[in-house]
Design a protein around this motif. Sequence first.
Motif, PDB file in Angstrom:
ATOM      1  N   ARG A  12       0.838  -1.199   0.000  1.00 47.74           N
ATOM      2  CA  ARG A  12       0.000   0.000   0.000  1.00 47.74           C
ATOM      3  C   ARG A  12       0.872   1.247   0.000  1.00 47.74           C
ATOM      4  NH1 ARG A  12      -3.803   1.160   5.064  1.00 47.74           N
ATOM      5  NH2 ARG A  12      -1.764   1.432   5.980  1.00 47.74           N
ATOM      6  N   ALA A  13       0.438   2.224  -0.787  1.00 45.00           N
ATOM      7  CA  ALA A  13       1.124   3.524  -0.832  1.00 45.00           C
ATOM      8  C   ALA A  13       0.072   4.621  -0.885  1.00 45.00           C
ATOM      9  CB  ALA A  13       2.039   3.609  -2.051  1.00 45.00           C
ATOM     10  N   PHE A  14       0.360   5.715  -0.216  1.00 44.27           N
ATOM     11  CA  PHE A  14      -0.517   6.881  -0.258  1.00 44.27           C
ATOM     12  C   PHE A  14       0.005   7.838  -1.318  1.00 44.27           C
ATOM     13  CE2 PHE A  14      -1.020   5.300   4.056  1.00 44.27           C
ATOM     14  CZ  PHE A  14      -2.399   5.267   4.170  1.00 44.27           C
ATOM     15  N   CYS A  15      -0.909   8.400  -2.072  1.00 41.64           N
ATOM     16  CA  CYS A  15      -0.567   9.410  -3.069  1.00 41.64           C
ATOM     17  C   CYS A  15      -1.239  10.706  -2.622  1.00 41.64           C
ATOM     18  CB  CYS A  15      -1.061   8.989  -4.455  1.00 41.64           C
ATOM     19  SG  CYS A  15      -0.722  10.209  -5.726  1.00 41.64           S
ATOM     20  N   TYR A  16      -0.426  11.645  -2.180  1.00 42.14           N
ATOM     21  CA  TYR A  16      -0.943  12.912  -1.673  1.00 42.14           C
ATOM     22  C   TYR A  16      -1.182  13.879  -2.826  1.00 42.14           C
ATOM     23  CZ  TYR A  16       0.445  10.794   2.682  1.00 42.14           C
ATOM     24  OH  TYR A  16       0.572   9.918   3.731  1.00 42.14           O
ATOM     25  N   ALA A  17      -1.892  14.953  -2.553  1.00 42.95           N
ATOM     26  CA  ALA A  17      -2.269  15.921  -3.591  1.00 42.95           C
ATOM     27  C   ALA A  17      -1.044  16.502  -4.298  1.00 42.95           C
ATOM     28  CB  ALA A  17      -3.119  17.027  -2.985  1.00 42.95           C
ATOM     29  N   THR A  18       0.082  16.545  -3.619  1.00 42.99           N
ATOM     30  CA  THR A  18       1.299  17.115  -4.204  1.00 42.99           C
ATOM     31  C   THR A  18       2.078  16.104  -5.043  1.00 42.99           C
ATOM     32  OG1 THR A  18       2.521  16.569  -2.199  1.00 42.99           O
ATOM     33  CG2 THR A  18       1.572  18.792  -2.337  1.00 42.99           C
ATOM     34  N   GLU A  19       1.607  14.857  -5.099  1.00 39.61           N
ATOM     35  CA  GLU A  19       2.327  13.811  -5.822  1.00 39.61           C
ATOM     36  C   GLU A  19       1.589  13.435  -7.104  1.00 39.61           C
ATOM     37  OE1 GLU A  19       4.549  11.116  -2.556  1.00 39.61           O
ATOM     38  OE2 GLU A  19       2.365  10.987  -2.494  1.00 39.61           O
ATOM     39  N   ARG A  26       3.783   3.679 -10.245  1.00 45.16           N
ATOM     40  CA  ARG A  26       5.003   3.070 -10.800  1.00 45.16           C
ATOM     41  C   ARG A  26       5.899   2.554  -9.667  1.00 45.16           C
ATOM     42  NH1 ARG A  26       9.467   6.176 -14.539  1.00 45.16           N
ATOM     43  NH2 ARG A  26      11.144   4.703 -14.134  1.00 45.16           N
ATOM     44  N   ALA A  27       5.996   3.336  -8.596  1.00 47.28           N
ATOM     45  CA  ALA A  27       6.799   2.901  -7.445  1.00 47.28           C
ATOM     46  C   ALA A  27       6.229   1.615  -6.847  1.00 47.28           C
ATOM     47  CB  ALA A  27       6.845   4.014  -6.395  1.00 47.28           C
ATOM     48  N   LEU A  28       4.917   1.555  -6.694  1.00 54.06           N
ATOM     49  CA  LEU A  28       4.280   0.366  -6.132  1.00 54.06           C
ATOM     50  C   LEU A  28       4.469  -0.839  -7.050  1.00 54.06           C
ATOM     51  CD1 LEU A  28       2.544  -0.489  -3.694  1.00 54.06           C
ATOM     52  CD2 LEU A  28       0.535  -0.005  -5.083  1.00 54.06           C
ATOM     53  N   ARG A  29       4.388  -0.617  -8.359  1.00 52.94           N
ATOM     54  CA  ARG A  29       4.533  -1.703  -9.330  1.00 52.94           C
ATOM     55  C   ARG A  29       5.948  -2.292  -9.366  1.00 52.94           C
ATOM     56  NH1 ARG A  29       0.323  -2.989 -12.144  1.00 52.94           N
ATOM     57  NH2 ARG A  29      -1.415  -1.532 -12.364  1.00 52.94           N
ATOM     58  N   ASN A  90      -0.778 -11.738  15.377  1.00 54.16           N
ATOM     59  CA  ASN A  90      -1.659 -12.282  14.341  1.00 54.16           C
ATOM     60  C   ASN A  90      -0.871 -12.892  13.182  1.00 54.16           C
ATOM     61  OD1 ASN A  90      -4.101 -11.556  15.618  1.00 54.16           O
ATOM     62  ND2 ASN A  90      -3.834  -9.460  14.918  1.00 54.16           N
ATOM     63  N   CYS A  91       0.425 -13.069  13.376  1.00 55.07           N
ATOM     64  CA  CYS A  91       1.314 -13.681  12.377  1.00 55.07           C
ATOM     65  C   CYS A  91       1.453 -12.822  11.124  1.00 55.07           C
ATOM     66  CB  CYS A  91       0.861 -15.092  12.009  1.00 55.07           C
ATOM     67  SG  CYS A  91       0.793 -16.216  13.423  1.00 55.07           S
ATOM     68  N   SER A  92       1.385 -11.512  11.263  1.00 54.11           N
ATOM     69  CA  SER A  92       1.575 -10.588  10.139  1.00 54.11           C
ATOM     70  C   SER A  92       2.947  -9.937  10.246  1.00 54.11           C
ATOM     71  CB  SER A  92       0.503  -9.499  10.133  1.00 54.11           C
ATOM     72  OG  SER A  92      -0.757 -10.056   9.837  1.00 54.11           O
ATOM     73  N   LEU A  93       3.662  -9.954   9.138  1.00 54.55           N
ATOM     74  CA  LEU A  93       4.977  -9.334   9.025  1.00 54.55           C
ATOM     75  C   LEU A  93       4.802  -7.944   8.427  1.00 54.55           C
ATOM     76  CD1 LEU A  93       8.132  -9.274   8.721  1.00 54.55           C
ATOM     77  CD2 LEU A  93       7.806 -10.431   6.535  1.00 54.55           C
ATOM     78  N   PHE A  94       5.426  -6.942   9.035  1.00 52.42           N
ATOM     79  CA  PHE A  94       5.323  -5.564   8.571  1.00 52.42           C
ATOM     80  C   PHE A  94       6.700  -5.040   8.169  1.00 52.42           C
ATOM     81  CE2 PHE A  94       1.739  -6.244  11.345  1.00 52.42           C
ATOM     82  CZ  PHE A  94       0.695  -5.669  10.638  1.00 52.42           C
ATOM     83  N   LEU A  95       6.718  -4.316   7.052  1.00 52.03           N
ATOM     84  CA  LEU A  95       7.959  -3.752   6.534  1.00 52.03           C
ATOM     85  C   LEU A  95       7.621  -2.481   5.776  1.00 52.03           C
ATOM     86  CD1 LEU A  95      11.026  -4.324   6.150  1.00 52.03           C
ATOM     87  CD2 LEU A  95      10.419  -5.557   4.078  1.00 52.03           C
ATOM     88  N   ARG A  96       8.467  -1.462   5.883  1.00 49.37           N
ATOM     89  CA  ARG A  96       8.284  -0.228   5.120  1.00 49.37           C
ATOM     90  C   ARG A  96       9.393  -0.109   4.090  1.00 49.37           C
ATOM     91  NH1 ARG A  96       6.441   3.783   9.885  1.00 49.37           N
ATOM     92  NH2 ARG A  96       4.290   3.054   9.946  1.00 49.37           N
ATOM     93  N   LEU A  97       8.971   0.342   2.898  1.00 46.06           N
ATOM     94  CA  LEU A  97       9.887   0.445   1.769  1.00 46.06           C
ATOM     95  C   LEU A  97       9.914   1.871   1.247  1.00 46.06           C
ATOM     96  CD1 LEU A  97       8.509  -2.796   0.175  1.00 46.06           C
ATOM     97  CD2 LEU A  97      10.699  -2.575   1.339  1.00 46.06           C
ATOM     98  N   ASP A  98      11.032   2.268   0.697  1.00 46.12           N
ATOM     99  CA  ASP A  98      11.246   3.632   0.222  1.00 46.12           C
ATOM    100  C   ASP A  98      10.516   3.872  -1.095  1.00 46.12           C
ATOM    101  OD1 ASP A  98      12.416   5.947  -1.055  1.00 46.12           O
ATOM    102  OD2 ASP A  98      14.085   5.784   0.359  1.00 46.12           O
ATOM    103  N   LYS A  99       9.549   4.781  -1.078  1.00 45.94           N
ATOM    104  CA  LYS A  99       8.735   5.070  -2.268  1.00 45.94           C
ATOM    105  C   LYS A  99       9.563   5.761  -3.347  1.00 45.94           C
ATOM    106  CE  LYS A  99       5.253   7.922  -1.589  1.00 45.94           C
ATOM    107  NZ  LYS A  99       3.929   8.530  -1.346  1.00 45.94           N
ATOM    108  N   GLU A 111      10.466   4.931   3.874  1.00 43.87           N
ATOM    109  CA  GLU A 111       9.088   5.364   4.075  1.00 43.87           C
ATOM    110  C   GLU A 111       8.345   5.452   2.739  1.00 43.87           C
ATOM    111  OE1 GLU A 111       7.730   5.899   7.152  1.00 43.87           O
ATOM    112  OE2 GLU A 111       9.659   5.213   7.907  1.00 43.87           O
ATOM    113  N   GLY A 112       7.040   5.256   2.793  1.00 43.40           N
ATOM    114  CA  GLY A 112       6.208   5.506   1.634  1.00 43.40           C
ATOM    115  C   GLY A 112       5.401   4.326   1.143  1.00 43.40           C
ATOM    116  N   ILE A 113       5.952   3.125   1.229  1.00 46.83           N
ATOM    117  CA  ILE A 113       5.227   1.925   0.821  1.00 46.83           C
ATOM    118  C   ILE A 113       5.216   0.971   2.014  1.00 46.83           C
ATOM    119  CG2 ILE A 113       5.178  -0.073  -0.720  1.00 46.83           C
ATOM    120  CD1 ILE A 113       6.548   1.662  -2.835  1.00 46.83           C
ATOM    121  N   GLU A 114       4.026   0.534   2.346  1.00 48.13           N
ATOM    122  CA  GLU A 114       3.873  -0.387   3.469  1.00 48.13           C
ATOM    123  C   GLU A 114       3.633  -1.799   2.938  1.00 48.13           C
ATOM    124  OE1 GLU A 114       0.679   1.098   5.846  1.00 48.13           O
ATOM    125  OE2 GLU A 114       1.665   3.035   6.116  1.00 48.13           O
ATOM    126  N   LEU A 115       4.350  -2.756   3.492  1.00 46.75           N
ATOM    127  CA  LEU A 115       4.187  -4.150   3.135  1.00 46.75           C
ATOM    128  C   LEU A 115       3.687  -4.893   4.368  1.00 46.75           C
ATOM    129  CD1 LEU A 115       6.443  -6.459   1.120  1.00 46.75           C
ATOM    130  CD2 LEU A 115       5.898  -7.107   3.455  1.00 46.75           C
TER     131      LEU A 115
END
Length: 141
Positions: A12-19, A26-29, A90-99, A111-115
């Motif tokens: 998941r990634a958030f796209c703010y009004a300034t982006e 493309r970053a998420l893909r 709950n057996c969920s792995l969390f990681l943040r990736l650079d958008k 920061e920017g993409i949540e896995l």
Amino acid sequence: MASVPFHYIDLRAFCYATEDELRVERALRTFLPEGFEVERVENEGFHGDRILVLSARVENADAVRHVLDVLADIDLDDIAAELDERIDDNCSLFLRLDKQAAFKEQVKRGEGIELRAKVEAYPAKKEQAVENATDALEARS
């Protein structure tokens, strides 16, 4: 082919009004298999600004392997060492990736993409999930 100890991986990634929406997509893909569908949900921020949430759930084994292969570009040994803190009850792995890096087709933690990856564990206990995720990441290091 080896089995993958993950039920699914959510990105998941958030796209703010300034982006630019296409750049964020493309970053998420960068992490997704070719032609994979990305869902869009439009929300409103506190000040009335548009926030677009781009997300994808990878569920089949080949697609999960693809995501893990892409993640192998970062130091998985570091992540494996942190799994006890990165996996919840709950057996969920969390990681943040650079958008920004992902937009340039580079894979970095940041920061920017949540896995979020649901780890297979029988019985469904954190300790078993940590062990299974460790084995999966070490196999790709």
